[in-house]
Each structure stands twice: as C-alpha cells, then as structure tokens.
Design an enzyme around this catalytic site. Sequence first.
Site, PDB file in Angstrom:
ATOM      1  N   TYR A  71       0.858  -1.197   0.000  1.00  0.00           N
ATOM      2  CA  TYR A  71       0.000   0.000   0.000  1.00  0.00           C
ATOM      3  C   TYR A  71       0.882   1.230   0.000  1.00  0.00           C
ATOM      4  O   TYR A  71       1.893   1.273   0.722  1.00  0.00           O
ATOM      5  CB  TYR A  71      -0.895   0.023   1.245  1.00  0.00           C
ATOM      6  N   GLU A  73      -0.601   4.809  -0.433  1.00  0.00           N
ATOM      7  CA  GLU A  73      -1.414   6.021  -0.653  1.00  0.00           C
ATOM      8  C   GLU A  73      -0.579   7.253  -0.352  1.00  0.00           C
ATOM      9  O   GLU A  73       0.281   7.238   0.533  1.00  0.00           O
ATOM     10  CB  GLU A  73      -2.649   5.980   0.239  1.00  0.00           C
ATOM     11  N   ASP A 248      -7.051  15.118 -23.539  1.00  0.00           N
ATOM     12  CA  ASP A 248      -7.034  13.673 -23.299  1.00  0.00           C
ATOM     13  C   ASP A 248      -6.356  13.035 -24.514  1.00  0.00           C
ATOM     14  O   ASP A 248      -6.962  12.926 -25.586  1.00  0.00           O
ATOM     15  CB  ASP A 248      -8.484  13.190 -23.145  1.00  0.00           C
ATOM     16  N   THR A 277      -3.877   7.295 -21.318  1.00  0.00           N
ATOM     17  CA  THR A 277      -3.701   5.916 -20.862  1.00  0.00           C
ATOM     18  C   THR A 277      -2.284   5.524 -21.267  1.00  0.00           C
ATOM     19  O   THR A 277      -1.636   6.224 -22.045  1.00  0.00           O
ATOM     20  CB  THR A 277      -4.690   4.945 -21.529  1.00  0.00           C
ATOM     21  N   LYS A 280      -2.422   2.076 -24.892  1.00  0.00           N
ATOM     22  CA  LYS A 280      -2.918   2.105 -26.281  1.00  0.00           C
ATOM     23  C   LYS A 280      -1.713   2.271 -27.214  1.00  0.00           C
ATOM     24  O   LYS A 280      -0.843   1.414 -27.216  1.00  0.00           O
ATOM     25  CB  LYS A 280      -3.956   3.212 -26.428  1.00  0.00           C
ATOM     26  N   ARG A 286      -1.694  -1.620 -18.786  1.00  0.00           N
ATOM     27  CA  ARG A 286      -3.015  -0.993 -18.683  1.00  0.00           C
ATOM     28  C   ARG A 286      -2.994   0.013 -17.528  1.00  0.00           C
ATOM     29  O   ARG A 286      -2.733  -0.370 -16.385  1.00  0.00           O
ATOM     30  CB  ARG A 286      -4.041  -2.099 -18.419  1.00  0.00           C
TER      31      ARG A 286
HETATM   32  N1  DSN Z   1     -12.134   2.077 -24.139  1.00  0.00           N
HETATM   33  C1  DSN Z   1     -11.314   3.090 -24.753  1.00  0.00           C
HETATM   34  C2  DSN Z   1     -11.353   2.994 -26.225  1.00  0.00           C
HETATM   35  O1  DSN Z   1     -11.593   1.907 -26.721  1.00  0.00           O
HETATM   36  O2  DSN Z   1     -11.138   3.977 -26.909  1.00  0.00           O
HETATM   37  C3  DSN Z   1     -11.675   4.413 -24.286  1.00  0.00           C
HETATM   38  O3  DSN Z   1     -12.048   4.388 -22.947  1.00  0.00           O
END
Ligand code: DSN
Length: 484
Positions: A71, A73, A248, A277, A280, A286
Amino acid sequence: MTDAQSAHLAATASTAYQSALEVIAAVEPRIAEATRKELADQRSSLKLIASENYASPATLLTMGTWLSDKYAEGTVGHRFYAACQNVDTVESLAAEHARELFGAPYAYVQPHSGIDANLVAFWSILAHRVEMPALEKYGVKGVNDLSEADWESLRAEFGGQRLLGMALDAGGHLTHGFRPNISGKMFHQQQYGTDPVTGLLDYDVVAAKAREFKPLVLVAGYSAYPRRVNFAKMREIADEVGATLMVDMAHFAGLVAGKVFTGDENPVPFAHITTTTTHKSLRGPRGGMVLAQEEFAADVDRGCPMVLGGPLSHVMAAKAVALAEARQPSFQTYAQNIADNAKSLAEGFLTRDATLVTGGTDNHIVLLDVASYGLTGRQAESALLDAGVVTNRNSVPNDPNGAWYTTGVRLGTPALTTRGFGHDEFDKVAEMIVDVLSNTTPGTNKAGAPSKATYNLADGVAEKVKSQSAEMLDKHPLYPGLEL
Ligand code: DSN
C-alpha cells in the site's frame, strides 16, 4: 539489440512464463488455461481495436511481482503508509521517464485507467480554479476549517461549473461531458461536434460555443476521430474565454511520444493538463497518467487519496519500463509506421469504394461507415469477428442507430504495427474486411422482423479470410521466440 540478445531474452521469457503458468495451474488451472488461450487467440486473430496493443514481455513481466502487495497512498516522500521506499523509487522513475519523454514539467503516474486520470484532472482543475478563491472568500486557511454552511456553499460552487468537450458521436470520449457519464453530471456541459459535410473539427465553431458558454474546462482529444488536432488553436480558444485546457491524449500518446505529432499537434506544451492511458498506442501496461503544467502539480499530486484508491505499484513499475522503451529511437520508427499504416489501410478502403468518416485518416484510426453495406456497426463487428478480424463498433456523427448498434466500425493500426505489418498487409486487411462486409446481409429477429443485431455471412467467406490472415500472422508472429 543484436539478434542473439533478442533470442536469448525470448528464451528466458519463455522459461519465465512457462514456470509462472505452472505455479498458477497448481492453484487454479482454469486461470492458467484461460491465460494460455488468450495468448493463442491474440496470436491467431487480426487485432484492429484502435485502443489495444501488445506490451513487451519486459513490461508484462514487471506487473507480476510483489510490488502489488504494497500500500502506498499519498505520493513520493509523503505516504500514508510506512515502508514505501521501494515504491518511491518506482514511482519517481516512472514519473521521470514520463516527464522526459513528453517534455512535461510534471507527471503523475498513479491513475489506474484513463477515466481515473480524467477524474484526477477534473478534481485538480476544480481544486485549483474554484476551491482556493472560495476558501479565501470564506476567510479560512484550508478545507478542514470550513463550517457545514461553508461546505454547502462550496458544493454549490463546484457544482455550478461548466465543461465543453467533444461529442461522443463526433469521436469524443464518454468522460468529455457525455450527459450520462459522471463528467456530464458533475459539470454543466455542452459539446462541440464536427462539420456535417467534411466531418472535420471546425475551430471557429468550437470558439463560438466557448465564447457563449464560457466553460471552466475545455476538453480536447478523442477516442474515435481519425484526424489530428491543432492544440495551439484549442489553447487560444481556452485563453480567450478563461478556460483551463485539458487534453485527453489517451489514444494518440504513442504518436506524441514517437514525435509524429509535433508543433501545434503536440498537446503537452499547450494544455494546462494532459491525460493519457499507457496501454494504447503508447504500448505500456493498462493504466493512466496525468501530465501537468507546474501550477496544477500540487493539486494533481493529491489525486490519491482524494480521487483514487491506493496506487498499483507493480503497474507503476511497468509504466516505468514501457516509458523507458518509448524513449528509445526505435519507438519513433514504430510511431511513424502506425500513422503510415493507417494511411495504407484507409487507401485500401477508398480504392474499394468504402465510406470513411472524414474521407481518410492522419492518425492511427480509420472509422468505417458501414451503412453502404446495409449493415449496423454491431452486425459488421460480429461478421468480422467470425472471420477472425477483431474490431469494435463505433458511432459515426449523428448516428441513426445510436450508441449500442451504431453505424461505424473503428479500426486502429497500433497493434498490428507492433507485429510488423506494413503497407501491403494493411491493404490486404482492407480487402478482407470489404470482402466480409460485402458478403454480409442483415438478419431478422425471432418474429421475422428486421434486426439490427443478427446477420448472415455468406458460406466460405469466414474460412477464406481466416486463411488469408493466417498467412500474414505467421509471417509476423506475436512475441517471436516466446514458446507457449
Ligand atoms: N475504451 C477506450 C477505447 O476503446 O477507446 C476508451 O475508454
């Protein structure tokens, strides 16, 4: 890395995974089996989901350790738990790689997902832009000094704020103010769309809306818009109306990291806060991340425990590994290939008379409008899956079929580019997708009425397309040398 070094590492990773699966199988064999099967499925299908990728074995292995048990935090050097010295090292390294990679003054690597990162950003903007003046107004030093009546009034101020973001069916994300999402409930929201004829963002329209609505937060970025955005223009709009610009970049962070998006197309210098994120196009584990200008750093740093649960130390470690990979020159070649391959895919469709939203792409996304095949997105997605082509249905602007059935299929090139697919393969992928869709017809429901979900794929097409894919997939194996 030499071929011999790569072969040695692949053999070592094989041993590591084989051993790990044996240990897991001794406790719950079905989990070991599902894990093996997932690899087999990913190896044997054409992964075209624009938000997915294949992280490196180093990144994946980093997630499977006892760092998960700690942990932590709080933030580096300021934890609510004892004995966080190693987590401090991990988090500091991940943040340092993120700052260096993106040229950001500040990086926060704790968010567990993109949605979490956006919530941290919203919290930080409210705390920075609304709470502090309000506290001064109440003549108190900190939130702990506020009376119940002050809290009531503060809640009203927080609740009265406005957010302007890109509409979901124009390619924005749920968290950009989509009404049913928390972002559309916590803010008074308005949305900007795209031009009805070209499908492109119209900055004059965004500016006009911003002038009229005067948002506290202007959100730029997308998850299904196949074009680049001029973030210098978005910042000008934000400045003119006194808004905080939040970008974003979850989808295109890899293209920023790989220096495909530079100048006005790189959001980091222009946005007050940039969220992303890491899994991607960035090809990491992730998770999520927030980059911020210095003035927002202190508020972003309070993401946990104000907005987030305890940080996932094993995932922060994997973020550090993946970010270190993205700082290698080879990542720039990879990122350029993602964009080039998307162009090849789009051209492959256009020469076969398919309809693309905006008529093409200049990022990693191709948004196919399947109305010309007489199908919904749901029918197209399912028929393609039968043929081993993994995509996801997606709305097109002003979608007549709504967000569940949709009229589009979103395709992305990051994953297959990782496998080494190039121009010819992506052209072939377009041919195969057109083959499937041209041979699919809408089905009926149990009562015999037209259905938006059922479909009929002509005999033999799925088998033909699968065998065409197998040839390409064999040529570009996933995790070469990894024996599982
Ligand atoms: N789930 C993501 C996507 O597929 O673009 C966005 O949250």
